[in-house]
Design a protein around this motif. Structure first.
Motif, PDB file in Angstrom:
ATOM      1  N   TRP A   1       0.904  -1.235   0.079  1.00 55.32           N
ATOM      2  CA  TRP A   1      -0.156  -0.033  -0.024  1.00 55.32           C
ATOM      3  C   TRP A   1       0.849   1.239   0.212  1.00 55.32           C
ATOM      4  O   TRP A   1       0.484   2.299  -0.860  1.00 55.32           O
ATOM      5  CB  TRP A   1      -1.005  -0.024   1.132  1.00 55.32           C
ATOM      6  N   GLN A   2       1.810   1.211   0.804  1.00 58.71           N
ATOM      7  CA  GLN A   2       2.891   2.451   0.668  1.00 58.71           C
ATOM      8  C   GLN A   2       3.308   2.622  -0.454  1.00 58.71           C
ATOM      9  O   GLN A   2       3.555   3.730  -0.899  1.00 58.71           O
ATOM     10  CB  GLN A   2       3.954   2.323   1.850  1.00 58.71           C
ATOM     11  N   ARG A   3       3.699   1.679  -1.214  1.00 59.21           N
ATOM     12  CA  ARG A   3       4.242   1.881  -2.556  1.00 59.21           C
ATOM     13  C   ARG A   3       3.175   2.382  -3.588  1.00 59.21           C
ATOM     14  O   ARG A   3       3.531   3.312  -4.061  1.00 59.21           O
ATOM     15  CB  ARG A   3       4.705   0.422  -3.330  1.00 59.21           C
ATOM     16  N   ILE A   4       1.668   1.931  -3.469  1.00 58.55           N
ATOM     17  CA  ILE A   4       0.964   2.477  -4.272  1.00 58.55           C
ATOM     18  C   ILE A   4       0.704   4.282  -3.960  1.00 58.55           C
ATOM     19  O   ILE A   4       0.663   4.807  -4.848  1.00 58.55           O
ATOM     20  CB  ILE A   4      -0.453   1.847  -4.109  1.00 58.55           C
ATOM     21  N   LEU A   5       0.714   4.484  -2.765  1.00 59.31           N
ATOM     22  CA  LEU A   5       0.662   5.665  -2.217  1.00 59.31           C
ATOM     23  C   LEU A   5       1.989   6.596  -3.079  1.00 59.31           C
ATOM     24  O   LEU A   5       1.651   7.733  -3.349  1.00 59.31           O
ATOM     25  CB  LEU A   5       0.706   6.118  -0.713  1.00 59.31           C
ATOM     26  N   ALA A   6       3.188   5.990  -2.660  1.00 58.14           N
ATOM     27  CA  ALA A   6       4.148   6.539  -3.109  1.00 58.14           C
ATOM     28  C   ALA A   6       4.292   6.591  -4.863  1.00 58.14           C
ATOM     29  O   ALA A   6       4.374   7.853  -5.249  1.00 58.14           O
ATOM     30  CB  ALA A   6       5.515   5.578  -2.960  1.00 58.14           C
ATOM     31  N   LEU A   7       3.796   5.680  -5.487  1.00 56.28           N
ATOM     32  CA  LEU A   7       3.730   5.964  -6.989  1.00 56.28           C
ATOM     33  C   LEU A   7       2.506   6.745  -7.288  1.00 56.28           C
ATOM     34  O   LEU A   7       2.876   7.375  -8.413  1.00 56.28           O
ATOM     35  CB  LEU A   7       3.083   4.524  -7.414  1.00 56.28           C
ATOM     36  N   LEU A   8       1.790   7.304  -6.357  1.00 57.76           N
ATOM     37  CA  LEU A   8       0.608   8.073  -6.845  1.00 57.76           C
ATOM     38  C   LEU A   8       1.157   9.598  -6.224  1.00 57.76           C
ATOM     39  O   LEU A   8       0.444  10.615  -6.113  1.00 57.76           O
ATOM     40  CB  LEU A   8      -0.608   7.955  -6.334  1.00 57.76           C
ATOM     41  N   SER A   9       2.191   9.584  -5.645  1.00 57.03           N
ATOM     42  CA  SER A   9       2.735  11.047  -5.096  1.00 57.03           C
ATOM     43  C   SER A   9       1.912  11.411  -3.803  1.00 57.03           C
ATOM     44  O   SER A   9       1.596  12.586  -3.603  1.00 57.03           O
ATOM     45  CB  SER A   9       2.911  12.050  -6.253  1.00 57.03           C
ATOM     46  N   LEU A  10       1.299  10.381  -3.068  1.00 61.36           N
ATOM     47  CA  LEU A  10       0.541  10.776  -2.134  1.00 61.36           C
ATOM     48  C   LEU A  10       1.195  10.671  -0.739  1.00 61.36           C
ATOM     49  O   LEU A  10       2.111   9.670  -0.754  1.00 61.36           O
ATOM     50  CB  LEU A  10      -1.026   9.877  -2.041  1.00 61.36           C
ATOM     51  N   PRO A  11       0.834  11.341   0.254  1.00 66.17           N
ATOM     52  CA  PRO A  11       1.599  11.156   1.626  1.00 66.17           C
ATOM     53  C   PRO A  11       1.595   9.872   2.105  1.00 66.17           C
ATOM     54  O   PRO A  11       0.301   9.172   2.095  1.00 66.17           O
ATOM     55  CB  PRO A  11       0.902  12.424   2.326  1.00 66.17           C
ATOM     56  N   ASN A  12       2.453   9.299   2.760  1.00 72.10           N
ATOM     57  CA  ASN A  12       2.464   7.879   3.193  1.00 72.10           C
ATOM     58  C   ASN A  12       1.695   7.841   4.694  1.00 72.10           C
ATOM     59  O   ASN A  12       1.280   6.656   5.087  1.00 72.10           O
ATOM     60  CB  ASN A  12       3.773   7.361   3.507  1.00 72.10           C
ATOM     61  N   TRP A  13       1.011   8.887   5.067  1.00 74.65           N
ATOM     62  CA  TRP A  13       0.211   8.775   6.469  1.00 74.65           C
ATOM     63  C   TRP A  13      -1.245   8.955   5.932  1.00 74.65           C
ATOM     64  O   TRP A  13      -2.128   8.567   6.818  1.00 74.65           O
ATOM     65  CB  TRP A  13       0.220  10.329   7.193  1.00 74.65           C
ATOM     66  N   LEU A  14      -1.545   8.860   4.739  1.00 74.68           N
ATOM     67  CA  LEU A  14      -3.059   8.403   4.212  1.00 74.68           C
ATOM     68  C   LEU A  14      -3.378   7.167   4.831  1.00 74.68           C
ATOM     69  O   LEU A  14      -2.647   5.868   4.699  1.00 74.68           O
ATOM     70  CB  LEU A  14      -3.237   8.840   2.821  1.00 74.68           C
ATOM     71  N   PRO A  15      -4.845   6.773   5.069  1.00 74.22           N
ATOM     72  CA  PRO A  15      -5.220   5.308   5.682  1.00 74.22           C
ATOM     73  C   PRO A  15      -5.493   4.379   4.472  1.00 74.22           C
ATOM     74  O   PRO A  15      -5.532   4.915   3.341  1.00 74.22           O
ATOM     75  CB  PRO A  15      -6.410   5.792   6.218  1.00 74.22           C
ATOM     76  N   PHE A  16      -5.103   3.261   4.600  1.00 74.55           N
ATOM     77  CA  PHE A  16      -5.343   2.308   3.612  1.00 74.55           C
ATOM     78  C   PHE A  16      -5.987   0.996   4.494  1.00 74.55           C
ATOM     79  O   PHE A  16      -5.571   1.004   5.787  1.00 74.55           O
ATOM     80  CB  PHE A  16      -4.267   1.803   2.804  1.00 74.55           C
ATOM     81  N   PRO A  17      -6.411  -0.093   3.928  1.00 71.05           N
ATOM     82  CA  PRO A  17      -6.872  -1.183   4.631  1.00 71.05           C
ATOM     83  C   PRO A  17      -5.786  -1.776   5.568  1.00 71.05           C
ATOM     84  O   PRO A  17      -4.785  -2.083   5.094  1.00 71.05           O
ATOM     85  CB  PRO A  17      -7.327  -2.118   3.637  1.00 71.05           C
ATOM     86  N   GLY A  18      -6.235  -1.882   6.775  1.00 70.02           N
ATOM     87  CA  GLY A  18      -5.374  -2.497   8.030  1.00 70.02           C
ATOM     88  C   GLY A  18      -4.447  -1.316   8.401  1.00 70.02           C
ATOM     89  O   GLY A  18      -3.514  -1.636   9.352  1.00 70.02           O
ATOM     90  N   SER A  19      -4.305   0.037   8.016  1.00 65.11           N
ATOM     91  CA  SER A  19      -3.310   0.963   8.230  1.00 65.11           C
ATOM     92  C   SER A  19      -3.391   1.265   9.826  1.00 65.11           C
ATOM     93  O   SER A  19      -2.277   1.582  10.457  1.00 65.11           O
ATOM     94  CB  SER A  19      -3.364   2.195   7.633  1.00 65.11           C
ATOM     95  N   SER A  20      -4.679   1.249  10.512  1.00 67.27           N
ATOM     96  CA  SER A  20      -4.630   1.447  11.935  1.00 67.27           C
ATOM     97  C   SER A  20      -3.915   0.643  12.725  1.00 67.27           C
ATOM     98  O   SER A  20      -3.033   0.723  13.530  1.00 67.27           O
ATOM     99  CB  SER A  20      -5.827   1.940  12.456  1.00 67.27           C
ATOM    100  N   GLN A  21      -4.135  -0.836  12.235  1.00 64.70           N
ATOM    101  CA  GLN A  21      -3.376  -1.770  13.060  1.00 64.70           C
ATOM    102  C   GLN A  21      -1.736  -1.574  13.035  1.00 64.70           C
ATOM    103  O   GLN A  21      -1.152  -1.841  13.754  1.00 64.70           O
ATOM    104  CB  GLN A  21      -3.971  -3.351  12.627  1.00 64.70           C
ATOM    105  N   ILE A  22      -1.225  -1.238  11.520  1.00 63.06           N
ATOM    106  CA  ILE A  22      -0.042  -1.224  11.255  1.00 63.06           C
ATOM    107  C   ILE A  22       0.548   0.019  12.031  1.00 63.06           C
ATOM    108  O   ILE A  22       1.596  -0.081  12.443  1.00 63.06           O
ATOM    109  CB  ILE A  22       0.109  -1.001   9.842  1.00 63.06           C
TER     110      ILE A  22
END
Ligand code: HEM
Length: 412
Positions: free
Chosen positions: A144-165
């Motif tokens: 997920w972090q790679r996808i955010l990076a690819l889209l030049s989006l900040p890596n603090w944006l939520p994605f499935p499972g991110s609050s547990q991570i």
């Protein structure tokens, strides 16, 4: 690869060893670690560590860590490698597994025990089960972090499972900080890598590592030092299970060189075929499938123009299976790595550890560790494949397959 302007940047993948050599070796100072890798893999815990630093910061940390990775220091760790592999053999002898084992999980546990002993200086320093679970979950967010990076989006944006991570990362940070503080308090001078780091002083500036550098590097070594080796060992066992003749040959080599003794500093480097099996496994399944860089300024790479900050990846997986570089590239053949054949090859045709100034600092550690573990396990146990199992590749942080690698294991 074309990008989708302005959202996804154009990305360049290299499969030509000459261009790879130019980027990683001859003109290494023109290229820095790419932002995509940094964004996907770095967090509050490891931002300032060796892997993510550049320039003078990188140079001094590399110098400070180098003594811990000197060959003679690493050879002295061989008994730890053999002991941890031996403990797994004992467990299998005791439990006599009646169902297939997951080779990837078993190898993660061995390599993590090794990191506990060799890097932290003691086993039982923390709740390993909880730490490993949190680490595995945290690494699963990398896609997920790679996808955010690819889209030049900040890596603090939520994605499935991110609050547990996020909770896992907090726990991993607190645990690593606790270990650093405890070691600082004891001021020990042991050969454990954590103590070498705590006591490291830059001969030029007299600088020592800050707590945040120590936490970042310790965490980095725990991650880089166990997951990659575990994955390479898991694939080695799986390939040997599919090729019983190579498995027999490896077993015979270990019996001839070490007999029934533990693998030690005097025998590990003589296990040439065992080492070749690991090398061939990392050719077919390189634990890190790509290495990223980006130019500091607009420049050229061979005849090609590349723009400042354009991501460039060495496509290790493709390079290692390239028809122009390897005969029957998809076949498992450890004899490709006899010293003569290895010498005849382009030095950038095979790069599981990278190349140039940023080559993996743990390369010799990993090679000695993996050779000693594989030799210990295969001498005593036969590994066979599980009928009907379908391999599902799921390249993520490493090339760990989805659902693990089930294998039958039986005493020889
Ligand atoms: C099979 C095992 C391993 C593989 C395949 C592997 C692979 C790699 C690769 C591909 C890189 C990036 C090189 C580059 O950017 O040019 C790297 C860097 C690194 N590795 Fe490993 N690694 C392994 C084991 C280890 C171990 C055992 C440790 C430490 C205990 C370690 C610590 C590091 C560190 C700290 C870096 C960053 C070096 C720098 O930027 O100067 N690795 N590794």
């Amino acid at each position: 690869m074309r990008g989708i302007w302005p959202i996804v940047p154009k990305t360049i993948y290299l499969t030509d060893p000459a261009l790879v050599e130019e980027m990683l070796l001859t003109r290494a100072e023109f290229f820095q670690r790419d932002v995509m890798t940094i964004q996907a893999l770095s967090g509050a815990i490891n931002k300032g560590s060796l892997f993510f630093s550049e320039g003078a910061d990188w140079k001094w940390q590399r110098r400070a860590l180098a003594p811990a990775f000197r060959h003679e220091n690493l050879l002295a760790l061989t008994p730890i490698f053999a002991r941890c592999a031996g403990e797994l053999c004992q467990a299998w002898r005791r439990e006599r597994p009646t169902a297939p084992i997951d080779a990837m999980k078993a190898m993660s546990e061995v390599t993590f025990s090794i990191i506990e002993s060799a890097v932290l200086g003691a086993q039982g320093t923390f709740d390993r089960e909880r730490f490993l679970t949190a680490l595995t979950r945290a690494l699963s967010g990398v896609s997920w972090q790679r996808i955010l990076a690819l889209l030049s989006l900040p890596n603090w944006l939520p994605f499935p499972g991110s609050s547990q991570i996020n909770r896992d990362m907090r726990y991993l940070y607190d645990e690593t900080a606790r270990i650093v503080a405890a070691r600082r308090a004891t001021r020990a001078h042991t050969p454990a890598i954590v103590d070498l780091m705590l006591n490291a002083t830059d001969p030029e500036s007299g600088r020592t590592m800050t707590d945040s550098e120590l936490i970042g590097n310790l965490y980095g070594l725990m991650v880089a030092g166990h997951e990659t080796s575990a994955v390479a060992l898991g694939w080695s066992l799986w390939l040997l299970a599919k090729d019983q003749a190579s498995q027999e040959r490896l077993r015979a080599e270990v019996q001839e060189i070490a007999g029934a003794d533990d693998i030690g500093p005097e025998t590990v480097e003589r296990l040439q075929f065992t080492k070749q099996v690991v090398q061939e496994a990392m050719r077919l399944f390189p634990p890190a499938a790509a290495i990223g860089r980006q130019p500091r300024e607009d420049t050229t790479l061979g005849p090609h123009k590349v723009l400042k900050k354009e991501p460039i990846f060495v496509a290790i997986w493709a390079l290692h299976r390239h028809e122009k570089l390897w005969d029957q590239p998809n076949a498992f053949d450890p004899d490709r790595f006899t010293p003569e054949k290895a010498k005849a090859r382009h030095r950038c045709a095979y790069l599981p550890f990278g190349a140039g100034p940023r080559i993996c600092i743990g390369m010799s550690f990993a090679m000695l560790e993996m050779t000693a573990i594989l030799a210990t396990l295969v001498r005593d146990f036969r590994f066979t494949t599980v009928e009907g199992h379908r391999l599902e590749l799921a390249p993520d942080f490493t090339t760990r397959p989805r659902g693990g690698l089930p294998l039958w294991v039986a005493p020889v």
